[in-house]
Write a protein that holds these residues in place. Sequence first.
Motif, short mmCIF file in Angstrom:
data_model
loop_
_atom_site.label_atom_id
_atom_site.label_comp_id
_atom_site.label_asym_id
_atom_site.label_seq_id
_atom_site.Cartn_x
_atom_site.Cartn_y
_atom_site.Cartn_z
N VAL A 15 -85.68 -4.46 6.03
CA VAL A 15 -85.54 -6.13 5.36
C VAL A 15 -84.24 -6.93 5.40
O VAL A 15 -84.07 -8.06 5.61
N SER A 16 -83.27 -6.11 4.99
CA SER A 16 -81.63 -6.61 4.96
C SER A 16 -81.59 -7.05 6.50
O SER A 16 -80.95 -8.19 6.58
N PHE A 17 -81.96 -6.39 7.49
CA PHE A 17 -81.71 -6.92 8.75
C PHE A 17 -82.41 -8.20 9.03
O PHE A 17 -81.95 -9.01 9.98
N LYS A 18 -83.69 -8.30 8.49
CA LYS A 18 -84.30 -9.46 8.74
C LYS A 18 -83.68 -10.76 8.10
O LYS A 18 -83.61 -11.75 8.60
N TYR A 33 -75.84 -8.00 6.72
CA TYR A 33 -75.57 -7.10 7.92
C TYR A 33 -74.97 -5.95 7.27
O TYR A 33 -75.29 -4.59 7.41
N LEU A 34 -74.03 -6.15 6.19
CA LEU A 34 -73.35 -4.93 5.50
C LEU A 34 -74.29 -4.22 4.58
O LEU A 34 -74.50 -2.98 4.52
N SER A 35 -75.08 -5.14 4.00
CA SER A 35 -76.15 -4.54 3.02
C SER A 35 -76.98 -3.50 3.64
O SER A 35 -77.65 -2.62 3.59
N GLY A 36 -77.64 -3.77 4.83
CA GLY A 36 -78.33 -3.19 5.97
C GLY A 36 -77.69 -1.81 6.16
O GLY A 36 -78.17 -0.80 6.00
N VAL A 195 -84.28 -5.82 13.87
CA VAL A 195 -83.09 -5.30 14.19
C VAL A 195 -82.78 -5.52 15.61
O VAL A 195 -81.35 -5.66 16.01
N CYS A 196 -83.62 -5.54 16.33
CA CYS A 196 -83.57 -5.81 17.71
C CYS A 196 -82.75 -7.41 18.08
O CYS A 196 -81.61 -7.59 18.65
#
Length: 215
Positions: A15-18, A33-36, A195-196
Motif C-alpha cells: 500500500v505504501s508503494f501505491k 517510497y522509503l516507508s515501503g 510496485v510495477c
Amino acid sequence: MSSTEEKFSLQEVLVSFKSCLVDDDQDVLVEHYLSGWKGLVRFMNSLGTVFSFVSKDAVSKIQIMEKYLAGEHGERYRTLQSMVEYELSSNLVDLNKRGSHPESGCRTILRLHRALRWLQLFLEKLRTSKEDSTTSTLCAEAYNDSLANYHPWLIRKTANVAFLVLPTRNTFFEVMNVGTTEDVVDMLGEAMPYVCNVYDFTQELYSQHNLLDIP
Ligand code: 1PW
C-alpha cells in the motif's frame, strides 16, 4: 517485539508503494517510497538473521535519504522529479566516476530501485508458483536475472547462500500475514501493479536523465 512489529503485513508495504505515486503516476513521493522500503526491511528481517546482511545495506540507504529529507534542502527531496532536478542543476551527482558526492540522492535511490526490480520479479514468481516450488530457487532466479548483474562475485555468492535457508513457500505466505495462500495470491495480484508503476516511473525518469549507470 512490540505488537505493532508483530503485526507486520506485506499488504501494508505494498500500500505504501501505491500511495507514493502522485500526479497521475507522473511522480513519486520519496517519503512514501522509503516507508515501503522500511516495510520490506521488516519483512526481510522476519525471514531470519541470515537476511540481515541484505537488509543492512537497504537500511543505510534509507537513512541517507531520510537525512536529506530532514535537511536544509528537504523540500527539494520531496519527490523523485524534484530531487533529480535539484541535484543535477546543483552538480551534486558523481555521474561518471566516484568523486566528491559518493552518497547523492540520485545514486542512493538508484541502488534501491535496482533492488526493487529483484523484489518485483521474486514476488511475481511467488504469486504464480506451484505448491511444490522452492522459494530459494525462485528468489535466486529473480536475483540472478536482475540485481546480481550489478554485484561483484563475493556479494553474489553470499546472497545465493542466504537464499538457501529461505523458509518454505507455505511459511513464507504465513510470514506475509495476509491470510490463506489464495488470499496472498489475490493480494499480490492486486498490489503488484503499483510496485510495477513505481519501478517503471523511476526507470523512465532515470533513463531520460542518463542516470542509470551512476557509479
Ligand atoms: C526476500 C525479500 C527480498 C527483498 C530484496 C531487496 C533488498 C536487496 C538488497 C541487496 C543488498 C546486498 C548487499 C549489499 C550490496 C551493496 O553493495 C549494493 N546495494 C544494493 C541495494 O544493491 C550496492 O550499493 P553500493 O555498494 O554501491 O553503495
